[in-house]
Design a protein around this motif. Structure first.
Motif, PDB file in Angstrom:
ATOM      1  N   SER A   1     -11.997  -2.380  -2.633  1.00 39.61           N
ATOM      2  CA  SER A   1     -12.289  -1.241  -3.503  1.00 39.61           C
ATOM      3  C   SER A   1     -11.259  -0.126  -3.390  1.00 39.61           C
ATOM      4  CB  SER A   1     -13.672  -0.666  -3.147  1.00 39.61           C
ATOM      5  OG  SER A   1     -14.665  -1.670  -3.132  1.00 39.61           O
ATOM      6  N   ALA A   2     -10.209  -0.305  -2.574  1.00 37.90           N
ATOM      7  CA  ALA A   2      -9.304   0.784  -2.214  1.00 37.90           C
ATOM      8  C   ALA A   2      -8.622   1.412  -3.425  1.00 37.90           C
ATOM      9  CB  ALA A   2      -8.258   0.278  -1.227  1.00 37.90           C
ATOM     10  N   THR A   3      -8.811   2.734  -3.553  1.00 34.15           N
ATOM     11  CA  THR A   3      -8.108   3.502  -4.576  1.00 34.15           C
ATOM     12  C   THR A   3      -7.309   4.648  -3.960  1.00 34.15           C
ATOM     13  OG1 THR A   3     -10.099   4.848  -4.902  1.00 34.15           O
ATOM     14  CG2 THR A   3      -9.791   2.953  -6.374  1.00 34.15           C
ATOM     15  N   GLY A   4      -7.261   4.712  -2.627  1.00 32.30           N
ATOM     16  CA  GLY A   4      -6.520   5.755  -1.936  1.00 32.30           C
ATOM     17  C   GLY A   4      -6.631   5.584  -0.439  1.00 32.30           C
TER      18      GLY A   4
ATOM     19  N   TYR B   1       0.827  -1.206   0.000  1.00 31.89           N
ATOM     20  CA  TYR B   1       0.000   0.000   0.000  1.00 31.89           C
ATOM     21  C   TYR B   1       0.867   1.265   0.000  1.00 31.89           C
ATOM     22  CZ  TYR B   1      -4.298  -2.649   0.812  1.00 31.89           C
ATOM     23  OH  TYR B   1      -5.380  -3.502   0.684  1.00 31.89           O
TER      24      TYR B   1
ATOM     25  N   LYS C   1       1.909   1.768  -3.506  1.00 28.67           N
ATOM     26  CA  LYS C   1       0.789   2.125  -4.369  1.00 28.67           C
ATOM     27  C   LYS C   1       0.289   3.537  -4.124  1.00 28.67           C
ATOM     28  CE  LYS C   1      -3.741   0.403  -5.889  1.00 28.67           C
ATOM     29  NZ  LYS C   1      -4.758  -0.672  -5.739  1.00 28.67           N
ATOM     30  N   PHE C   2       0.221   3.950  -2.846  1.00 25.05           N
ATOM     31  CA  PHE C   2      -0.365   5.243  -2.497  1.00 25.05           C
ATOM     32  C   PHE C   2       0.653   6.261  -1.985  1.00 25.05           C
ATOM     33  CE2 PHE C   2      -4.109   2.324  -1.452  1.00 25.05           C
ATOM     34  CZ  PHE C   2      -4.669   2.466  -2.711  1.00 25.05           C
TER      35      PHE C   2
ATOM     36  N   TYR D   1      -6.106  -8.068  -3.146  1.00 24.54           N
ATOM     37  CA  TYR D   1      -7.525  -8.371  -3.335  1.00 24.54           C
ATOM     38  C   TYR D   1      -7.925  -9.741  -2.790  1.00 24.54           C
ATOM     39  CZ  TYR D   1      -6.957  -4.421  -6.490  1.00 24.54           C
ATOM     40  OH  TYR D   1      -6.651  -3.187  -6.997  1.00 24.54           O
TER      41      TYR D   1
ATOM     42  N   TRP E   1     -10.027   5.028   1.668  1.00 30.95           N
ATOM     43  CA  TRP E   1     -10.560   3.668   1.704  1.00 30.95           C
ATOM     44  C   TRP E   1      -9.904   2.852   2.811  1.00 30.95           C
ATOM     45  CZ3 TRP E   1     -14.744   2.009  -0.867  1.00 30.95           C
ATOM     46  CH2 TRP E   1     -15.179   2.724  -1.974  1.00 30.95           C
TER      47      TRP E   1
END
Length: 380
Positions: free
Chosen positions: A77-80, A19, A22-23, A149, A83
């Motif tokens: 559903s995490a996009t940031g 994470y 990714k973020f 996921y 979430w």
């Protein structure tokens, strides 16, 4: 069912590095994301810790499972970061609803004369579930597709199965009231519980604080300082602490609940010392030994604390008093972790860890010394 719920609360542990990539957030953010869960638990315990005493065990646990499912959906559903915060918040709500209610439910469903075994089952389900989370996520992230996921999809399926099981269990609260009868509760204890609660709470605080650091920070330490990038191994190291806790709880049957608290404090002190050595000399073997020793110490102390507090509590206040013990424990799993995150910037991960260890060592030593002078007596 209890174990499935708690599995979801530690499922993201070996995934925080992914994470971060990714973020693009810092180690401090990792500790805050982790601690949001603990603060949600504390909020539920304070606002509705006695809810299951009023409305019944099953409605509260069904709500907890719904929150666990919502958490899994957020991570899927995490996009940031929002979430992740929402997912951790819902995970904390699920754990907060489960801790007092599920523990009391297990005790009440036990056959006559099985109170001691039921206490072990409840605490083992709690800690065993916490250990299964990083192990399951680490294995799936390392060896299966969709590391961010698949773990949450699997957990969502387990939660659905748990809901089916819960609907088939009997309700144990005979005189139930309406939801509006549930009132926020300030931390408070019946007079007979207070002499037992103090040292039990300190030992629980330190044990959960050690687990908090293992869960939130150890994957980063393994990756950055020890060059361990295998997520299955990172998850296993964290899981060892929780599984060792279960072993420590099982050992209480042999050493007795009265002696388990001071012995647990000694085990926690050894675990802290080994963790200090691991940070100082960058040795994986010391991290593993710290997880084992600290986990056994936490298990001894926590089951002893839970047995002592439950035995001293009036039946109609048991879930509320158990919830108060968990409030203290979850302050241990949140506040020190954020402190470590704040210190990582100015003094580095090693320095922050050593400051944490020194503070916890002082607390657990004081509790152990008190217990040697004034042993806690229980009938558990």
């Amino acid at each position: 069912m209890f174990a499935v719920c708690m599995t979801g609360t530690t499922l993201p542990t070996p995934l925080y590095g992914l994470y971060q990539e990714k973020f693009s957030f810092s180690e401090l953010t990792v500790t805050v994301v982790y601690a949001v869960y603990a603060f949600a638990v504390i909020g539920v315990l304070l606002l509705a810790g006695n809810a299951s005493d009023t409305v019944g065990r099953r409605p509260v646990l069904l709500t907890g499972l719904a929150c666990a499912a919502g958490s899994a959906v957020c991570f899927l559903s995490a996009t940031g970061l929002p979430w992740l915060y929402t997912g951790r918040l819902l995970s904390g709500l699920s754990a907060g609803l489960f801790t007092g209610a599920a523990t009391a439910y297990v005790l009440e469903l036990a056959p006559e004369g099985g109170a001691a075994r039921a206490t072990f089952v409840a605490t083992a389900a709690n800690m065993g579930g916490l250990g299964c989370g990083p192990l399951l996520a680490g294995l799936l992230a390392q060896y299966a597709p969709g590391p961010l996921y698949l773990p949450f999809a699997v957990h969502l399926a387990l939660v659905a199965g748990s809901a089916v099981v819960l609907l088939r269990l009997p309700e144990t609260v005979r005189e139930r009231g309406p939801l509006r009868a549930v009132r926020p509760q300030r931390p408070g204890l019946p007079a007979g519980v207070r002499p037992v609660f103090g040292p039990a709470a300190i030992a629980s605080f330190v044990g959960f604080a050690l687990f908090g650091v293992f869960t939130s920070v150890s994957p980063a330490f393994l990756s950055e300082s020890l060059d361990v990038h295998d997520r299955a191994l990172s998850g296993l190291v964290v899981a060892l602490a929780f599984f060792s806790s279960t072993a420590g709880q099982l050992a209480v049957g042999r050493v007795g609940t009265g002696r388990s608290l001071p012995l647990g404090c000694a085990g926690l002190l050894v675990g802290l010392a080994l963790l200090a050595g691991a940070l100082r000399w960058d040795l994986l073997v010391l991290v593993v030994l710290s997880a084992l020793a600290g986990g056994v110490g936490q298990g001894l102390a926590f089951r002893g604390a839970l047995s002592a507090v439950a035995a001293a509590s009036p039946e109609d206040r048991r879930a509320a008093v158990i919830s108060t013990l968990f409030v203290v424990a979850y302050f241990g799993i949140s506040v020190p972790v954020i402190g470590v995150g704040l210190l990582v910037g100015p003094v580095g991960l090693e320095g922050a860890g050593l400051v944490f260890i020194a503070c916890m060592a002082v607390l657990v030593s004081a509790a152990g010394a008190y217990l040697l002078r004034r042993p806690v007596r229980t009938d558990g």
